[in-house]
Scaffold this motif. Structure first.
Motif, mmCIF file in Angstrom:
data_model
loop_
_atom_site.group_PDB
_atom_site.id
_atom_site.type_symbol
_atom_site.label_atom_id
_atom_site.label_comp_id
_atom_site.label_asym_id
_atom_site.label_seq_id
_atom_site.Cartn_x
_atom_site.Cartn_y
_atom_site.Cartn_z
ATOM 1 N N GLU A 168 0.917 -1.316 0.088
ATOM 2 C CA GLU A 168 -0.098 0.023 -0.090
ATOM 3 C C GLU A 168 0.906 1.371 0.204
ATOM 4 O O GLU A 168 0.580 2.387 -0.569
ATOM 5 N N LEU A 169 1.979 1.296 0.872
ATOM 6 C CA LEU A 169 2.912 2.404 0.746
ATOM 7 C C LEU A 169 3.602 2.562 -0.669
ATOM 8 O O LEU A 169 3.754 3.826 -1.145
ATOM 9 N N ALA A 170 3.827 1.543 -1.444
ATOM 10 C CA ALA A 170 4.355 1.675 -2.756
ATOM 11 C C ALA A 170 3.088 1.971 -3.578
ATOM 12 O O ALA A 170 3.362 2.993 -4.576
ATOM 13 N N THR A 171 2.015 1.788 -3.431
ATOM 14 C CA THR A 171 1.022 2.426 -4.317
ATOM 15 C C THR A 171 0.921 3.846 -4.036
ATOM 16 O O THR A 171 0.575 4.267 -4.891
ATOM 17 N N ALA A 172 0.972 4.304 -2.774
ATOM 18 C CA ALA A 172 0.899 5.720 -2.585
ATOM 19 C C ALA A 172 1.824 6.384 -2.983
ATOM 20 O O ALA A 172 1.635 7.296 -3.867
ATOM 21 N N GLU A 173 3.244 5.807 -3.197
ATOM 22 C CA GLU A 173 4.191 6.656 -4.001
ATOM 23 C C GLU A 173 3.995 6.547 -5.387
ATOM 24 O O GLU A 173 4.443 7.423 -5.846
ATOM 25 N N GLY B 50 0.989 12.616 -9.467
ATOM 26 C CA GLY B 50 0.369 13.808 -9.374
ATOM 27 C C GLY B 50 -1.172 13.353 -8.673
ATOM 28 O O GLY B 50 -1.876 14.349 -8.656
ATOM 29 N N ASN B 51 -1.417 12.087 -8.252
ATOM 30 C CA ASN B 51 -2.782 11.822 -8.065
ATOM 31 C C ASN B 51 -2.882 11.858 -6.272
ATOM 32 O O ASN B 51 -2.691 10.724 -5.681
ATOM 33 N N ASN B 52 -2.976 12.960 -5.849
ATOM 34 C CA ASN B 52 -2.787 13.109 -4.125
ATOM 35 C C ASN B 52 -3.993 12.584 -3.772
ATOM 36 O O ASN B 52 -3.748 11.976 -2.451
ATOM 37 N N VAL B 53 -5.233 12.169 -3.930
ATOM 38 C CA VAL B 53 -6.076 11.787 -3.492
ATOM 39 C C VAL B 53 -6.060 10.104 -3.094
ATOM 40 O O VAL B 53 -6.125 9.857 -2.022
ATOM 41 N N GLU B 54 -5.463 9.416 -4.137
ATOM 42 C CA GLU B 54 -5.147 8.170 -3.908
ATOM 43 C C GLU B 54 -3.746 7.897 -3.173
ATOM 44 O O GLU B 54 -3.607 6.959 -2.231
ATOM 45 N N ALA B 55 -2.784 8.985 -3.522
ATOM 46 C CA ALA B 55 -1.731 8.780 -2.633
ATOM 47 C C ALA B 55 -1.976 8.979 -1.194
ATOM 48 O O ALA B 55 -1.696 8.316 -0.147
ATOM 49 N N TYR B 56 -3.056 9.709 -0.798
ATOM 50 C CA TYR B 56 -3.411 9.910 0.783
ATOM 51 C C TYR B 56 -4.019 8.891 1.293
ATOM 52 O O TYR B 56 -3.595 8.462 2.472
ATOM 53 N N GLN B 57 -4.904 8.171 0.562
ATOM 54 C CA GLN B 57 -5.749 6.976 0.635
ATOM 55 C C GLN B 57 -4.747 5.790 1.229
ATOM 56 O O GLN B 57 -4.814 5.297 2.224
ATOM 57 N N GLY C 73 7.453 3.986 14.134
ATOM 58 C CA GLY C 73 8.754 4.266 14.208
ATOM 59 C C GLY C 73 9.541 4.003 13.089
ATOM 60 O O GLY C 73 10.693 4.004 13.388
ATOM 61 N N THR C 74 9.156 2.952 12.363
ATOM 62 C CA THR C 74 10.045 2.182 11.433
ATOM 63 C C THR C 74 10.074 3.544 10.192
ATOM 64 O O THR C 74 9.326 4.258 10.051
ATOM 65 N N PRO C 75 11.193 3.107 9.207
ATOM 66 C CA PRO C 75 11.342 4.125 8.422
ATOM 67 C C PRO C 75 10.133 4.086 7.386
ATOM 68 O O PRO C 75 9.557 5.140 6.579
ATOM 69 N N ALA C 76 9.471 2.947 7.109
ATOM 70 C CA ALA C 76 8.284 2.942 6.198
ATOM 71 C C ALA C 76 7.077 3.741 6.866
ATOM 72 O O ALA C 76 6.520 4.283 6.076
ATOM 73 N N TRP C 77 7.068 3.572 8.046
ATOM 74 C CA TRP C 77 6.137 4.307 8.880
ATOM 75 C C TRP C 77 6.132 5.580 8.740
ATOM 76 O O TRP C 77 5.054 6.350 8.612
ATOM 77 N N VAL C 78 7.463 6.226 9.187
ATOM 78 C CA VAL C 78 7.796 7.641 8.855
ATOM 79 C C VAL C 78 7.489 8.137 7.491
ATOM 80 O O VAL C 78 6.972 9.181 7.186
ATOM 81 N N ARG C 79 7.602 7.436 6.415
ATOM 82 C CA ARG C 79 7.565 7.783 5.117
ATOM 83 C C ARG C 79 6.093 7.911 4.793
ATOM 84 O O ARG C 79 5.543 8.860 3.931
ATOM 85 N N ALA C 80 5.257 6.943 5.105
ATOM 86 C CA ALA C 80 3.765 6.882 5.116
ATOM 87 C C ALA C 80 3.449 8.266 5.644
ATOM 88 O O ALA C 80 2.315 8.914 5.111
ATOM 89 N N ALA C 81 3.798 8.641 6.734
ATOM 90 C CA ALA C 81 3.584 9.692 7.652
ATOM 91 C C ALA C 81 3.691 11.103 6.906
ATOM 92 O O ALA C 81 2.866 12.294 6.611
ATOM 93 N N LYS D 205 1.155 11.171 3.904
ATOM 94 C CA LYS D 205 -0.039 11.565 4.074
ATOM 95 C C LYS D 205 0.175 13.332 4.501
ATOM 96 O O LYS D 205 -0.981 14.040 3.724
ATOM 97 N N ALA D 206 0.997 13.750 4.771
ATOM 98 C CA ALA D 206 1.045 15.394 4.984
ATOM 99 C C ALA D 206 1.261 16.083 3.619
ATOM 100 O O ALA D 206 0.692 17.043 3.397
#
Length: 464
Positions: free
Chosen positions: A393-398, A404-411, A423-431, A434-435
């Protein structure tokens, strides 16, 4: 100079893509890009610009054309490469377009022209959105539609701007120790365009008005350069001939390729083109036999190995495609495109060991090209196949964010963030995603509208 996936058809792994879909839209090819970077980067630096800030897009179209859009984006048709007799002609055209960037000529257009440019960008975006969604045919049709680049009709440079870009090009070429005769030769070849009606002119000469006076002024400037008689090296000419042959092999019907490169022509470019043409015709045995003669002569050539891997992969021989791709990566380990090609074969093969290897290659490629949407797509498949749902899901967000699809990236970033270990690097990147991908109300409304259009009979919960 960067070649970016944000605006590039996601399945264009190599110049070949799928033979049916290559002929339209934007393309990627490691061999062609290396050549174009070698041409463009010194000229960009001579203009006082940063090569990493200038993006070059190759368009699969055999008509001569090159143009600049908003920002520092250069578009060049493959036709401009094929038509060139010598590398200095392509260098001259690139230098001219860089002159438009350096002169900020697009910024001088009025509101109507800026609106036309926005319309063109939106049209291209729509086509790519369709392609990225899996509707390759629809995407190609949209991008190839008459409205795609017809808006460039609004972006006509003035004669003063053309003269300034010509002089800038001559200066860049002189500063890099190169002749400007290639640009003069290109304009001379098409000077008949001056007397044609606008409806019959090539698009390039609608936006870049040509005149005998302009050619004469450019020639005088070029003739005064101490490097006027400098020619391309034999190695540069050979490199161009190979790229031209590859483009022709993929872009024109096989019969035309065989007519242009008959069996009596045993040169490397001719065999290269015929190998691709046989592949397009569905004759894998002859394609591989022709290619094998090239690999026997140049066993260290990564692009021949890449082509062999592509032929086997697209012909359904997944396991057999891995070895040539591995050899290509071994020969050119810094190429993101070659690594993505190898990863695609490894993922299709599907063993746990192969999936882990694919992930490693994709991580390398995406470090080099973080906006490469196909790389993120393949990485999501690898994670999914290994049962790593949150990372998929994180790779799909990336991937969504890269186009440029912010909606699906955020989802998808939100889903990943909720499931990943804190606290993992992947968790930080997902955060982080989201921002930065937080969609605006307008983006949410547009996304909901598009979802309703895709499924008009199904109720949609939409986004709140």
């Amino acid at each position: 100079m960067r070649f970016i996936y944000r605006l590039v058809f996601a399945l264009s792994l190599t110049l070949g893509v799928s033979a049916q879909s290559f002929a339209q839209g934007l393309i990627r090819d490691a061999e062609a890009e290396i050549m174009m970077e070698r041409y463009a980067d010194p000229l960009i630096q001579a203009a006082g610009l940063n090569p990493d800030s200038v993006d070059l897009y190759l368009i699969g179209d055999m008509e001569f054309n090159a143009f600049v859009t908003g920002g520092q984006n250069i578009f060049m048709h493959t036709g401009a490469i094929v038509i060139a007799d010598q590398p200095i002609e392509i260098k001259g055209v690139l230098a001219h377009e860089i002159g438009h960037i350096d002169g900020a000529h697009l910024a001088r257009f009025g509101d109507a022209s800026r609106g036309a440019l926005a319309t063109m960008a939106m049209t291209v975006g729509l086509g790519l959105a369709a392609a990225l969604a899996g509707e390759g045919g629809a995407g190609a049709a949209i991008m190839a539609s008459g409205s795609q680049f017809a808006t460039l009709d609004m972006l006509r440079y003035t004669r003063a701007q053309e003269a300034a870009a010509d002089q800038a090009a001559a200066n860049y070429l002189e500063a890099t120790g190169q002749s400007g005769r290639g640009l003069v030769a290109t304009f001379e070849r098409f000077r008949y365009q001056e007397v044609m009606s606008r409806q019959r002119q090539m698009e390039y000469f609608r936006s870049h008005p040509l005149s005998a006076d302009r050619i004469g002024a450019l020639r005088r400037s070029v003739d005064n350069s101490p490097y006027v008689d400098v020619t391309d090296t034999p190695e540069e000419v050979d490199e161009l001939r190979r790229v031209q042959a590859k483009i022709i092999g993929f872009m024109v019907p096989p019969a035309q390729t065989f007519n242009r490169y008959p069996e009596s022509d045993t040169s490397v470019p001719a065999r290269y083109a015929r190998s691709v043409a046989y592949f397009k015709r569905g004759d894998l045995d002859h394609a591989r036999a022709e290619l094998q003669t090239l690999m026997d002569e140049e066993p260290e050539n990564p692009f021949f190995r890449e082509l062999e891997g592509q032929m086997l992969y697209e012909s359904g021989f997944i396991a057999e495609s891995i070895a040539p791709y591995e050899r290509a990566v071994e020969l050119m380990p810094d190429s993101p495109l070659l690594r993505i090609g190898l990863a695609t074969s490894l993922i299709a093969a599907g063993s746990t060991e192969q999936l882990e290897s694919a992930k490693a290659h994709l991580r390398f490629a995406l470090t080099e090209e973080p906006e490469n949407s196909l790389g993120w797509y393949q990485l999501s498949i690898a994670h999914q196949a290994l049962g790593e749902q949150a990372l998929a899901e994180l790779a799909t967000a990336e991937r969504a964010f890269s186009v440029g699809n912010n909606v699906e990236a955020y989802q998808f970033a939100t889903r990943a963030h909720e499931s990943l270990e804190s606290g993992t690097p992947a968790w930080v990147r997902a955060a982080e995603l989201k921002a930065v991908a937080q969609p605006s109300p307008d983006e949410i409304r547009e996304w909901n509208r598009n979802q309703r259009q895709r499924q008009p009979l199904a109720p949609s919960r939409g986004l709140r």
